[in-house]
Design an enzyme around this catalytic site. Sequence first.
Site, PDB file in Angstrom:
ATOM      1  N   CYS A   1    -103.771 -56.146 -43.810  1.00  0.00           N
ATOM      2  CA  CYS A   1    -104.755 -55.067 -44.453  1.00  0.00           C
ATOM      3  C   CYS A   1    -103.880 -54.128 -45.316  1.00  0.00           C
ATOM      4  CB  CYS A   1    -105.490 -53.999 -43.612  1.00  0.00           C
ATOM      5  SG  CYS A   1    -106.343 -52.969 -44.233  1.00  0.00           S
ATOM      6  N   ILE A   2    -104.207 -53.816 -46.423  1.00  0.00           N
ATOM      7  CA  ILE A   2    -103.641 -52.899 -47.445  1.00  0.00           C
ATOM      8  C   ILE A   2    -104.368 -51.917 -47.834  1.00  0.00           C
ATOM      9  CG2 ILE A   2    -102.351 -53.050 -49.693  1.00  0.00           C
ATOM     10  CD1 ILE A   2    -101.678 -55.694 -49.220  1.00  0.00           C
TER      11      ILE A   2
ATOM     12  N   LEU B   1    -111.056 -64.369 -33.934  1.00  0.00           N
ATOM     13  CA  LEU B   1    -111.540 -62.960 -34.090  1.00  0.00           C
ATOM     14  C   LEU B   1    -111.496 -62.607 -35.460  1.00  0.00           C
ATOM     15  CD1 LEU B   1    -110.212 -61.538 -30.946  1.00  0.00           C
ATOM     16  CD2 LEU B   1    -112.388 -62.586 -31.141  1.00  0.00           C
TER      17      LEU B   1
ATOM     18  N   TRP C   1     -98.536 -69.298 -52.940  1.00  0.00           N
ATOM     19  CA  TRP C   1     -98.345 -70.320 -51.890  1.00  0.00           C
ATOM     20  C   TRP C   1     -97.677 -71.642 -52.272  1.00  0.00           C
ATOM     21  CZ3 TRP C   1    -100.104 -69.361 -47.394  1.00  0.00           C
ATOM     22  CH2 TRP C   1    -100.757 -68.077 -47.161  1.00  0.00           C
TER      23      TRP C   1
ATOM     24  N   LEU D   1     -98.259 -56.281 -52.147  1.00  0.00           N
ATOM     25  CA  LEU D   1     -97.836 -56.133 -51.004  1.00  0.00           C
ATOM     26  C   LEU D   1     -98.151 -57.607 -49.806  1.00  0.00           C
ATOM     27  CD1 LEU D   1     -98.085 -52.417 -49.655  1.00  0.00           C
ATOM     28  CD2 LEU D   1     -96.009 -53.592 -50.549  1.00  0.00           C
TER      29      LEU D   1
END
Length: 534
Positions: free
Chosen positions: A258-259, A534, A122, A268
């Site tokens: 999602c991993i 969402l 970051w 990843l």
Amino acid sequence: MAESQQTAGSALQTVVDSDSEAEDTINTPEDSPEASTDAPAKKKKKKSKKSKVAAALGMDKGKITEEKVDTILDNNPALKSEVAGMTPEQKQQIVKNANLEELLTGMSLSANQKDMASHKFWSTQPVPRLGEAKADREKQADGPIKDVTPEQVPKTAAPLPEGYEWVELDLLDDKELQETFELLNNHYVEDDKAMFRFSYSKTFLDWALKAPGWRKVWHVGVRAQGKSRLLVASIFGIPTKLRVRDKLVDVVEINYLCIHKKLRSKRLAPVLIKEITRRCNLEGIYQAIYTGGTVLPTPVSTCRYFHRPLQWLKLYEVGFSPLPPKTTPARMVQRNKVPEKVSTAGWREMQEKDVDGVMQLLSKYLKRFQLVQDFTREEVEHWFLNRQQDPEERVIWTFVVESKDNGSITDFASFYNLESTIIGGVKHNKIKAAYSYYYATSTGLDSGEAGLKERVTSLMSDCLVEAKKAGFDVFNALTLLDNPLCLEDLKFGAGDGFLHYYLYNWRTAQIAGGIDQKMLASADFRGGTGMVML
């Protein structure tokens, strides 16, 4: 409660969990000082207030008693859950090492105890830095943090670990939609205790990921090479127009990073974020919005989840809701009853003919907030009209209130369906959860909010009735929009889950999320976040 898992739309939830590549920080709204032209006096007052808090906690002398630790933890549910298994001495050390302002946010602090030198990712991204003073952020004009030169955007993707390759997911293909469904349902967001996991239906994904203007190039996947071609990772973006205070910004809404659990060691997540960023930049979009239940640098707004049981006994049996002391299951069932019929005159389901009326009302209502989506007519039609004939596949419920005088739409309210799998469930294997979505009312908009609290409470109450009728177990709502006006009256309970809003490559001062410094729902902190993710 076990509701800390309820952080829908947590696009970057897995970054910290799988890659430990994110710094953690949080800035929450401070009490507004009284108007004064005497700047030094104001500064002195603020310092005095902080020192008093420190003294009350025993932190001014570097000491803090076990009793005071317990008091802090009682007001900090995320941290309390996290240190539950520690000794009193370990808890004291965690609290002692924490920054005072962090303690007052009610946020989880464990990641703040990590070695900041390892949080490299970051620090390379155009987001507000860890420790950046709120005063400094507020002095700077709203706008991009980094100017992107289109010619310098890489034309090819970064390499993946050996044995894996980039793909674009075709959600018009039933097979690939099924693969996405399986990846998310087996490897996406779980609660801290691994009791519940979001269960996204294929119908839900079709609704959530194919909004007007969607682009296949922003539906990114990673597959294993060879015979299996297994889908092992995903990240998605959909285009939208965002209003941040008085500025309209074209952004991509990032979601469903999602991993596969067996690949978390491959780091990843940062690669996926960089790749979706590259693809957005190639299309001329340089800003994004995303949410997460984990604290990253640096939330522009933070909301808290509240929960209203509809089937209390079932929630109790699966460990979602506790039995409060000095009461019984029978009393809790009775306490959480909802009316059998709606109370708002003119209430009915939304129809095609209502699209323009809903759009006009929603646009007027959202002008009161600082972080909102700027809806087009096509988006209103997509997000709020139910197209499903099969009631088992239904995702969205939207209701309007039609005036008897002129047929205009005076109010509307909606909620959507997102189930959670009960991991290892015996008696029950699903929790059917309704999530409060958008609503709007004409009441109070032109009269200084006169009657607004009563109207919002009535609309939300009728949504509870409709959700119970549709077979939902719980109704979830965040402290955004005008929700703090009605949560307590309608017997919503505060959850231990928070949803943090993040802007990528856009700087703005903090926006209120409906909660005060104690992380409690507060009507005084409305008017900020008006966007439901969402």
